[in-house]
Scaffold this motif. Structure first.
Motif, PDB file in Angstrom:
ATOM      1  N   VAL A 125       9.059 -96.607  -8.736  1.00 50.53           N
ATOM      2  CA  VAL A 125       7.737 -96.875  -9.304  1.00 50.53           C
ATOM      3  C   VAL A 125       7.705 -98.274  -9.909  1.00 50.53           C
ATOM      4  N   PRO A 126       7.194 -99.267  -9.185  1.00 49.06           N
ATOM      5  CA  PRO A 126       7.111-100.626  -9.728  1.00 49.06           C
ATOM      6  C   PRO A 126       6.176-100.675 -10.936  1.00 49.06           C
ATOM      7  N   PRO A 127       6.580-101.309 -12.035  1.00 49.46           N
ATOM      8  CA  PRO A 127       5.709-101.404 -13.215  1.00 49.46           C
ATOM      9  C   PRO A 127       4.388-102.089 -12.869  1.00 49.46           C
ATOM     10  N   GLY A 128       3.301-101.486 -13.299  1.00 51.71           N
ATOM     11  CA  GLY A 128       1.988-102.072 -13.101  1.00 51.71           C
ATOM     12  C   GLY A 128       1.382-101.856 -11.733  1.00 51.71           C
ATOM     13  N   GLY A 129       2.079-101.169 -10.836  1.00 49.85           N
ATOM     14  CA  GLY A 129       1.572-100.933  -9.494  1.00 49.85           C
ATOM     15  C   GLY A 129       0.661 -99.724  -9.411  1.00 49.85           C
ATOM     16  N   ALA A 130       0.261 -99.397  -8.185  1.00 53.42           N
ATOM     17  CA  ALA A 130      -0.648 -98.270  -7.978  1.00 53.42           C
ATOM     18  C   ALA A 130      -0.019 -96.941  -8.387  1.00 53.42           C
ATOM     19  N   LEU A 131       1.263 -96.756  -8.067  1.00 54.61           N
ATOM     20  CA  LEU A 131       1.962 -95.532  -8.459  1.00 54.61           C
ATOM     21  C   LEU A 131       2.000 -95.378  -9.968  1.00 54.61           C
ATOM     22  N   ASP A 132       2.342 -96.466 -10.640  1.00 52.23           N
ATOM     23  CA  ASP A 132       2.435 -96.461 -12.102  1.00 52.23           C
ATOM     24  C   ASP A 132       1.094 -96.108 -12.722  1.00 52.23           C
ATOM     25  N   HIS A 133       0.032 -96.730 -12.274  1.00 49.14           N
ATOM     26  CA  HIS A 133      -1.290 -96.462 -12.836  1.00 49.14           C
ATOM     27  C   HIS A 133      -1.717 -95.014 -12.585  1.00 49.14           C
ATOM     28  N   GLU A 134      -1.442 -94.495 -11.392  1.00 52.73           N
ATOM     29  CA  GLU A 134      -1.834 -93.118 -11.097  1.00 52.73           C
ATOM     30  C   GLU A 134      -1.032 -92.127 -11.927  1.00 52.73           C
ATOM     31  N   ALA A 135       0.264 -92.407 -12.121  1.00 52.16           N
ATOM     32  CA  ALA A 135       1.090 -91.527 -12.947  1.00 52.16           C
ATOM     33  C   ALA A 135       0.599 -91.519 -14.392  1.00 52.16           C
ATOM     34  N   ARG A 136       0.198 -92.666 -14.894  1.00 52.66           N
ATOM     35  CA  ARG A 136      -0.326 -92.717 -16.263  1.00 52.66           C
ATOM     36  C   ARG A 136      -1.641 -91.936 -16.361  1.00 52.66           C
ATOM     37  N   ARG A 137      -2.436 -91.972 -15.314  1.00 51.56           N
ATOM     38  CA  ARG A 137      -3.697 -91.222 -15.325  1.00 51.56           C
ATOM     39  C   ARG A 137      -3.456 -89.722 -15.317  1.00 51.56           C
ATOM     40  N   ARG A 138      -2.450 -89.286 -14.563  1.00 51.71           N
ATOM     41  CA  ARG A 138      -2.185 -87.843 -14.443  1.00 51.71           C
ATOM     42  C   ARG A 138      -1.358 -87.298 -15.608  1.00 51.71           C
ATOM     43  N   LEU A 151       2.626 -85.072 -10.315  1.00 49.45           N
ATOM     44  CA  LEU A 151       2.531 -86.351 -10.995  1.00 49.45           C
ATOM     45  C   LEU A 151       2.737 -87.501 -10.020  1.00 49.45           C
ATOM     46  N   HIS A 152       3.651 -87.315  -9.077  1.00 48.27           N
ATOM     47  CA  HIS A 152       3.958 -88.336  -8.071  1.00 48.27           C
ATOM     48  C   HIS A 152       3.738 -87.751  -6.671  1.00 48.27           C
ATOM     49  N   PRO A 153       3.480 -88.577  -5.673  1.00 48.59           N
ATOM     50  CA  PRO A 153       3.319 -88.071  -4.306  1.00 48.59           C
ATOM     51  C   PRO A 153       4.543 -87.264  -3.866  1.00 48.59           C
ATOM     52  N   VAL A 384       6.265 -89.491 -19.721  1.00 52.64           N
ATOM     53  CA  VAL A 384       6.955 -90.141 -20.831  1.00 52.64           C
ATOM     54  C   VAL A 384       8.444 -90.328 -20.574  1.00 52.64           C
ATOM     55  N   ASP A 385       9.049 -89.454 -19.794  1.00 53.38           N
ATOM     56  CA  ASP A 385      10.495 -89.491 -19.598  1.00 53.38           C
ATOM     57  C   ASP A 385      10.969 -90.789 -18.951  1.00 53.38           C
ATOM     58  N   ARG A 386      10.162 -91.328 -18.045  1.00 54.42           N
ATOM     59  CA  ARG A 386      10.553 -92.566 -17.357  1.00 54.42           C
ATOM     60  C   ARG A 386      10.700 -93.718 -18.352  1.00 54.42           C
ATOM     61  N   PHE A 387       9.788 -93.836 -19.286  1.00 51.40           N
ATOM     62  CA  PHE A 387       9.822 -94.924 -20.249  1.00 51.40           C
ATOM     63  C   PHE A 387      10.923 -94.715 -21.294  1.00 51.40           C
ATOM     64  N   ALA A 388      11.091 -93.475 -21.752  1.00 55.73           N
ATOM     65  CA  ALA A 388      12.146 -93.188 -22.724  1.00 55.73           C
ATOM     66  C   ALA A 388      13.527 -93.467 -22.127  1.00 55.73           C
ATOM     67  N   ALA A 389      13.708 -93.135 -20.856  1.00 59.23           N
ATOM     68  CA  ALA A 389      14.991 -93.399 -20.199  1.00 59.23           C
ATOM     69  C   ALA A 389      15.276 -94.894 -20.124  1.00 59.23           C
ATOM     70  N   GLU A 390      14.239 -95.693 -19.840  1.00 62.08           N
ATOM     71  CA  GLU A 390      14.427 -97.145 -19.758  1.00 62.08           C
ATOM     72  C   GLU A 390      14.862 -97.730 -21.097  1.00 62.08           C
ATOM     73  N   VAL A 391      14.321 -97.198 -22.193  1.00 60.01           N
ATOM     74  CA  VAL A 391      14.745 -97.647 -23.515  1.00 60.01           C
ATOM     75  C   VAL A 391      16.231 -97.353 -23.722  1.00 60.01           C
ATOM     76  N   CYS A 392      16.645 -96.138 -23.398  1.00 62.98           N
ATOM     77  CA  CYS A 392      18.041 -95.746 -23.604  1.00 62.98           C
ATOM     78  C   CYS A 392      18.995 -96.558 -22.724  1.00 62.98           C
ATOM     79  N   LEU A 393      18.603 -96.807 -21.488  1.00 68.93           N
ATOM     80  CA  LEU A 393      19.433 -97.608 -20.589  1.00 68.93           C
ATOM     81  C   LEU A 393      19.620 -99.020 -21.132  1.00 68.93           C
ATOM     82  N   ALA A 394      18.552 -99.625 -21.613  1.00 70.75           N
ATOM     83  CA  ALA A 394      18.644-100.987 -22.128  1.00 70.75           C
ATOM     84  C   ALA A 394      19.475-101.047 -23.405  1.00 70.75           C
ATOM     85  N   VAL A 395      19.198-100.138 -24.322  1.00 73.03           N
ATOM     86  CA  VAL A 395      19.891-100.164 -25.615  1.00 73.03           C
ATOM     87  C   VAL A 395      21.395 -99.958 -25.440  1.00 73.03           C
TER      88      VAL A 395
END
Length: 502
Positions: A125-138, A151-153, A384-395
């Protein structure tokens, strides 16, 4: 055969927060479920889907981006550990295809090691792409008896991103060390390639354990699961063992309403997810950035009200015993326990998602779990899980949290709140609709029910067969006891059933 597990109305927030410790619906014995046959004038959920304006498909731009991600996922860029030699297994309901988690549990010299692989949706899911926007909507996947609203195709959720057996998949790999006492000792998080060796289900795992032939990858699950459950009680987690309703489609196109059979494997499996979510919350709180699943503690007045309710029901509750300890000692097979679980839902109000970046939030814990907790284990089904995981990976890697993640943190709680509300309404409507279909031809019939919650002139009741929760008119309801009730009205179109006390 199609099956959907729909939680009963009086439950804790959605799984995995709702840990299960025993077969909670066995108090009424085994009874044959009533069946509704679909026919031309009813029996499908099309009207309900239209009522809630549920999307029927994904747009062409979303599908195109998903197909492109499958052909060339971001995971191929490298920097991913090869963990394909680890014999992971998944545990899900039979027939599941959107597999978020795979586990491998090991005994160590100092306790246990949990390898927990979580589907890496950010690889697709590229940030800011069509998939990302649709997932945020759902916001999340919605489950209905006649099929889900993903949530995803499906090419991702049931294909390239799903941890299906025998397939190499990109994953966020958590390795969590747990001491002999069950306490969290250390956590490591990184991106990896994994391969599940087998797809298991709850009943199969339970049967194998009972027969003394557990799968080697989860052989220590009972020991670790029991330890974590004991810790949960000590830290104040609230366990409501209310029954779950199961809607099953039969081979003739009908719907069967029954109780979902529960096993202790459900509880132990949930504990692994909860352990990971608590490890994630710890990482984010120490870093001062992230998004938590929060629930404020119950006020003293609500706890005192629950104590009075227990006393009125004739249940002993020592003053020094916590709510968690009291609930854990109840026998879920008794009607009075059902009433107490229903009353305890009053203590579990106000759940939400709390994002922070800098100052720590005022409420940073989840009262139902008894500590800080974050959603990271179901990114296929929950935004929410996708974003929380990215925080943990970076930290944990000593990197800055990506800017696109920081920017999303402010919006994600709102998206999840809206989708949680919709999911709850859809779930309730599905249950109400099938209950109305099942009972439509039984107006005037008497049933046995347990009084869950009583007011002056009405009560919330649970029928023993079929497993219907409804309101009942009458007076002087004995909370936590069995009564006879009569079905007085069924409104199939508006999904309502009415009862009166006999």
């Amino acid at each position: 055969m199609k099956t959907v597990f729909i939680a009963a109305r009086y439950t804790r927030p959605a799984a995995p927060e709702r840990a299960i410790t025993a077969a909670s619906a066995g108090y009424c014995g085994v009874v044959p479920p009533l069946v509704i046959r679909t026919h031309a004038s009813g029996g499908d959920f099309g009207r309900l889907r239209a009522e809630f304006a549920l999307p029927e498909s994904f747009g062409p731009d979303v599908l195109a981006e998903a197909e492109a991600a499958v052909l060339d996922p971001l995971a191929s860029a490298g920097g991913r550990e090869d963990a394909t030699a680890l014999p992971f297994v998944t545990i899900d309901p039979p027939g599941s295809k959107d597999l978020d988690q795979a586990m491998l549990l090991e005994r160590t010299a100092g306790g246990f090691r949990v390898h927990y692989a979580i589907a890496d949706l950010a690889a697709f899911v590229p940030p800011g792409g069509a998939l990302d926007h649709e997932a945020r909507r759902r916001g999340q996947t919605l489950y209905l008896p006649d099929g889900n609203v993903p949530l995803h195709p499906p090419v991702l959720s049931e294909g390239a991103a799903s941890l299906l057996p025998g397939e190499v998949r990109p994953a966020v790999l958590w390795t969590i060390d747990v001491g002999e006492d069950g306490e969290l000792a250390a956590t490591r998080v990184r991106r990896a390639l994994v391969r599940s060796v087998e797809q298991l289900d709850y009943e199969g795992v339970q049967a194998a354990l009972d027969a003394g032939r557990p799968h080697p990858s989860v052989a220590v699950l009972p020991e670790l699961g029991r330890l974590r459950r004991e810790l949960a009680v000590r830290r104040g987690a609230l366990e409501l063992q209310l029954p779950e309703q199961e809607i099953t489609g039969d081979a003739d196109g009908g719907w069967v309403l029954d109780r979902r059979p529960r096993t202790v494997v459900d509880a132990w499996n949930a504990e692994i997810s909860l352990l990971t979510g608590m490890a994630a919350a710890q990482i984010m709180l120490e870093a001062g950035v992230g998004v938590l699943r929060t629930l404020p503690p119950a006020d003293a007045g609500s706890v005192e009200w629950l104590r009075r309710s227990a006393a009125a029901a004739g249940l002993g509750w020592p003053a020094e015993q916590s709510v968690s300890e009291f609930l854990s000692a109840l026998d879920p097979g008794q009607p009075v326990s059902m009433a107490m679980y229903a009353d305890t839902t009053r203590l579990l109000r106000g759940a939400g998602y709390t994002a922070f970046d800098g100052a720590l939030p005022e409420v940073a814990t989840h009262a139902g779990i008894g500590g800080p907790y974050a959603h990271v284990t179901a990114p296929i089904r929950r935004l929410v899980d996708r974003f929380a995981a990215e925080v943990c990976l970076a930290v944990t890697a000593g990197r800055e949290v990506p800017q696109w993640v920081r920017e999303a943190l402010a919006e994600v709680p709102g998206h999840m709140s809206v989708s949680d509300g919709l999911a709850a309404r859809v779930e309730r409507a599905c249950i109400d609709q099938v209950e109305a279909w099942v009972l439509a031809e039984h107006v005037g019939q008497e049933f046995t029910a347990v009084v869950l919650r009583a007011e002056e002139t009405r009560a919330e009741i649970l029928l023993e067969n079929p497993p219907v929760m409804a309101k009942c008119a009458g007076e002087r309801f004995p909370e936590g006891e069995r009564i006879a009730v009569r079905l007085t009205e069924v409104d199939v179109e508006h999904r309502k059933v009415s009862f009166e006390r006999v």
